[in-house]
Motif scaffolding. Structure first.
Motif, mmCIF file in Angstrom:
data_model
loop_
_atom_site.group_PDB
_atom_site.id
_atom_site.type_symbol
_atom_site.label_atom_id
_atom_site.label_comp_id
_atom_site.label_asym_id
_atom_site.label_seq_id
_atom_site.Cartn_x
_atom_site.Cartn_y
_atom_site.Cartn_z
ATOM 1 N N CYS A 1 0.843 -1.197 0.000
ATOM 2 C CA CYS A 1 0.000 0.000 0.000
ATOM 3 C C CYS A 1 0.876 1.243 0.000
ATOM 4 C CB CYS A 1 -0.911 0.021 1.210
ATOM 5 S SG CYS A 1 -1.865 1.556 1.285
ATOM 6 N N GLY B 1 -0.385 4.135 0.252
ATOM 7 C CA GLY B 1 -1.027 5.074 1.152
ATOM 8 C C GLY B 1 -0.432 5.012 2.550
ATOM 9 N N CYS B 2 -0.362 3.815 3.110
ATOM 10 C CA CYS B 2 0.178 3.719 4.471
ATOM 11 C C CYS B 2 1.482 2.933 4.498
ATOM 12 C CB CYS B 2 -0.867 3.148 5.425
ATOM 13 S SG CYS B 2 -1.590 1.590 4.950
ATOM 14 N N ARG C 1 0.019 -5.261 2.601
ATOM 15 C CA ARG C 1 -1.316 -5.468 3.158
ATOM 16 C C ARG C 1 -2.028 -6.619 2.449
ATOM 17 N NH1 ARG C 1 0.496 -2.698 6.609
ATOM 18 N NH2 ARG C 1 0.484 -0.428 6.613
ATOM 19 N N CYS D 1 -6.839 -1.361 0.467
ATOM 20 C CA CYS D 1 -6.029 -1.508 1.678
ATOM 21 C C CYS D 1 -6.971 -1.560 2.884
ATOM 22 C CB CYS D 1 -5.074 -0.333 1.813
ATOM 23 S SG CYS D 1 -4.243 -0.287 3.410
ATOM 24 N N THR E 1 -6.227 -1.073 5.877
ATOM 25 C CA THR E 1 -5.801 -0.113 6.899
ATOM 26 C C THR E 1 -6.243 1.307 6.568
ATOM 27 O OG1 THR E 1 -3.870 -1.495 7.231
ATOM 28 C CG2 THR E 1 -3.822 0.679 8.265
ATOM 29 N N CYS E 2 -5.988 1.749 5.326
ATOM 30 C CA CYS E 2 -6.282 3.147 5.008
ATOM 31 C C CYS E 2 -7.281 3.302 3.862
ATOM 32 C CB CYS E 2 -4.989 3.902 4.689
ATOM 33 S SG CYS E 2 -4.288 3.487 3.093
HETATM 34 ZN ZN LIG Z 1 -3.004 1.582 3.214
#
Ligand SMILES: [Zn+2]
Length: 167
Positions: free
Chosen positions: A79, A81-82, A86, A109, A111-112
């Motif tokens: 990912c 993004g984070c 993932r 993702c 998570t985010c």
């Molecule tokens: Zn993420």
């Protein structure tokens, strides 16, 4: 090259001085000090010797190992993004064939919520499908015309032309 320090040697409930940690991990004492001063390892530096909680050290080493291990599991995406590997959200992903041997895995993702993309080999698709639910997408005309489709189209046309002349 020296072996990577293994977090498994560290006891979570022990407190280590840099010297002790260095001893257990078979690294130089200076390395341990640098982890504290430059790389964000949490330690009590208010007195000498510095004291490091085993749990902090374990986490720190664990994260370093994770960062180094660039090779993702087949069904995991990285990912952006984070910034981490993932497993696709809901264990679901889309797959779109881009060439006879490869395609793009797209997932969310967990998570985010960012969209994650990963180019995979067609041969790996079965192994990935064993881990997560993969929806095979029809190639999108936009993507196709932009990448390797011109070739396909040309072949297709040639095939058609050929067929026509045969008739
Ligand atoms: Zn993420």
């Amino acid at each position: 090259m020296a072996k990577r320090p293994s977090p498994f040697r560290i006891k979570t409930h022990r407190i280590y001085t840099p010297a002790e940690a260095a001893e257990v991990l078979k690294v130089h004492r200076q390395s341990v000090r640098r982890w504290i001063t430059q790389h964000g390892l949490t330690a009590d530096t208010s007195r000498k010797p510095w004291l490091i909680k085993g749990s902090d050290l374990k986490n720190f080493l664990g994260h370093r190992r994770e960062k180094r291990r660039c090779k993702l599991q087949l069904h995991h995406c990285y990912c952006l993004g984070c910034k981490g590997p993932r497993e696709p959200d809901g264990k679901m992903a889309d797959y779109q064939q881009h060439s006879p041997t490869s395609g793009m895995l797209t997932a969310l993702c967990p998570t985010c919520g960012s969209l994650m993309h990963k180019v995979i080999r067609r041969d790996d698709l079965d192994a990935i499908q064993a881990k997560i639910e993969v929806t095979i997408q029809r190639p999108s005309p936009r993507l196709v015309s932009r990448t390797d489709a011109p070739l396909n189209v040309t072949f297709q046309q040639e095939a058609n032309d050929h067929a026509k002349t045969q008739r």
